[in-house]
Design an enzyme around this catalytic site. Structure first.
Site, PDB file in Angstrom:
ATOM      1  CE  LYS A  46      -0.329  -0.126   5.143  1.00 13.45           C
ATOM      2  NZ  LYS A  46      -1.268  -0.634   6.187  1.00 13.45           N
ATOM      3  CE1 TYR A 256      11.022  31.955   4.712  1.00 14.97           C
ATOM      4  CE2 TYR A 256      11.343  29.530   4.446  1.00 14.97           C
ATOM      5  CZ  TYR A 256      10.933  30.727   3.890  1.00 14.97           C
ATOM      6  OH  TYR A 256      10.429  30.763   2.589  1.00 14.97           O
TER       7      TYR A 256
HETATM    8  C1  LIG Z   1      -0.488  -1.502   6.965  1.00 18.94           C
HETATM    9  C2  LIG Z   1      -0.950  -2.971   7.517  1.00 18.94           C
HETATM   10  C3  LIG Z   1      -0.092  -3.808   7.592  1.00 18.94           C
HETATM   11  C4  LIG Z   1       1.204  -3.828   7.667  1.00 18.94           C
HETATM   12  O1  LIG Z   1       1.873  -3.255   8.686  1.00 18.94           O
HETATM   13  P1  LIG Z   1       3.205  -2.917   9.159  1.00 18.94           P
HETATM   14  O2  LIG Z   1       3.395  -2.500  10.524  1.00 18.94           O
HETATM   15  O3  LIG Z   1       3.666  -1.828   8.172  1.00 18.94           O
HETATM   16  O4  LIG Z   1       4.074  -4.459   8.946  1.00 18.94           O
HETATM   17  C5  LIG Z   1      -0.785  -5.125   7.998  1.00 18.94           C
HETATM   18  N1  LIG Z   1      -2.097  -5.201   8.176  1.00 18.94           N
HETATM   19  C6  LIG Z   1      -2.908  -4.157   8.044  1.00 18.94           C
HETATM   20  C7  LIG Z   1      -4.474  -4.538   8.104  1.00 18.94           C
HETATM   21  C8  LIG Z   1      -2.358  -3.069   7.562  1.00 18.94           C
HETATM   22  O5  LIG Z   1      -3.396  -1.842   7.579  1.00 18.94           O
END
Ligand SMILES: *Cc1c(COP(=O)(O)O)cnc(C)c1O
Length: 354
Positions: A46, A256
């Site tokens: 993702k 800044y």
């Molecule tokens: C993002 C996500 C993961 C992965 O989590 P990490 O901590 O990055 O390994 C796994 N399961 C779900 C449902 C998620 O939303």
């Protein structure tokens, strides 16, 4: 009508580049797969592989052996499908609108059903293979354990039955409580495979593994729990070009709000990165860039597109030279107060991805 542009020369080189070490990605996936014991590791891709690029990362993860893939939004599946079979892609947010349901069905993607409503609309649209999220304590998405027996849920064709750990990076009672709740849901709902662990959860032991794990962060070089420290390799290597060399006089201020004042004559460089590139303001104080293992401390406030670094240690550097942005995630997180997730996913789109 838009007039055609005259032929332009090639786009000039980017002043920011992000090299992905594919061997490190392969190694991290294999490590997480091994740590997952009898379960197979999937790969959470993702948010454009946590900011590092589906194009750059996914082929390496697949070469390592990853097959089961997870995105959050339905739209994210489009790019992932250029590399993978839709039936191996699971969509965490599920199918919420009629357009999302139609897209998932036509493409053959698996939505993660997160509510009784989502289940009803999926079934009404004809059903088909899907995944199901059980809420065991996050209270974000997912159906309650007590609702698993509902008729509409029992009608689903559940491939992966999953839940998500809230505090797997800590040794707290909540982990065992979520495990017990997940097991009780699992006992009364037919499914193909079960999945509970994110990156951190993988290190909680075999009881937590089930058939499939869902690492994200650790694939990309994050260290989710101390046990994984020596095992996970750095994946992303950002670099940035010097735009200008400058000489400060004693008393000159930088940036800044003039938060830095030169105590004496100083050689500095203005560098082409800022908070629009994910180099957030909190990475300024005490932070440094590097060149051949020498530290070049950041002076003054980080701005949107620029920072200034002290070059006293590196007199030979010239405009156009590239500096290393330190990116050992647990270290930078500790120093900046940002999470490893934020450090990865805020990477802007001005980097040339290599
Ligand atoms: C993002 C996500 C993961 C992965 O989590 P990490 O901590 O990055 O390994 C796994 N399961 C779900 C449902 C998620 O939303």
């Amino acid at each position: 009508m838009k007039t055609l542009p005259k032929a332009l020369p090639d786009l000039p080189d980017a002043s920011l580049r992000l090299t992905i070490n594919k061997d490190a990605l392969v190694s991290n996936w294999r490590t997480l797969d091994r740590l997952s014991g009898d379960a197979s590791a999937g790969a959470v891709v993702k948010a454009d592989c946590y900011g590092l690029g589906v194009k750059q990362c996914l082929p390496a993860l697949q070469k390592a052996g990853a097959r089961d893939l997870f995105v959050a939004h339905m739209r994210e599946a489009e790019e992932v499908m250029e590399h993978a079979s839709p039936s191996d892609i699971s969509v965490f947010h599920g199918a919420n609108t009629s357009a999302e349901i139609a897209f998932a069905k036509a493409a053959g993607l698996r939505p993660v059903i997160n509510s009784l409503n989502q289940a009803a609309s999926w079934i009404a649209a004809g059903g088909g293979p899907c995944d199901l999220m059980i809420d065991t304590g996050m209270n974000r998405l997912g159906i309650a354990v007590k609702d698993v027996g509902e008729e509409i849920i029992q009608k689903l064709n559940v491939q992966t039955l999953m839940s998500h750990l809230a505090s797997a990076d800590e040794d707290v009672d909540q982990n065992a409580q979520q495990l017990a709740d997940f097991k009780s849901a699992k006992a009364v709902l037919p499914h193909n495979r079960a999945s509970l662990c994110n990156s951190a959860g993988i290190s909680l032991g075999a009881d937590y593994h089930f058939g499939l794990t869902r690492p994200g962060l650790s694939l990309y070089g994050g260290v989710a729990r101390p046990e994984q420290g020596g095992l996970i390799k750095q994946v992303a290597y950002p670099e940035v070009a010097i735009l200008q060399r400058r000489k400060l006089s004693a008393g000159d201020t930088v940036g800044y709000n003039a938060t830095f004042t030169a105590p004496n004559v100083m050689e500095v460089a203005t560098v082409s990165i800022g908070y629009a590139d994910g180099f957030l303001i909190s990475r300024g104080p005490g932070g440094a860039l590097q060149h051949n293992n020498r530290n070049l401390p950041i002076l003054g406030r980080v701005s949107m597109d620029l920072i200034v670094v002290d070059c006293s240690n590196a007199p030979e550097l010239v405009e156009g030279d590239f500096l290393t942005i330190p990116f050992v995630l647990p270290q930078i997180a500790a120093a900046s107060g940002l999470s490893q997730y934020e450090l990865l996913t805020t990477t802007g789109n001005r980097f040339k991805m290599i």
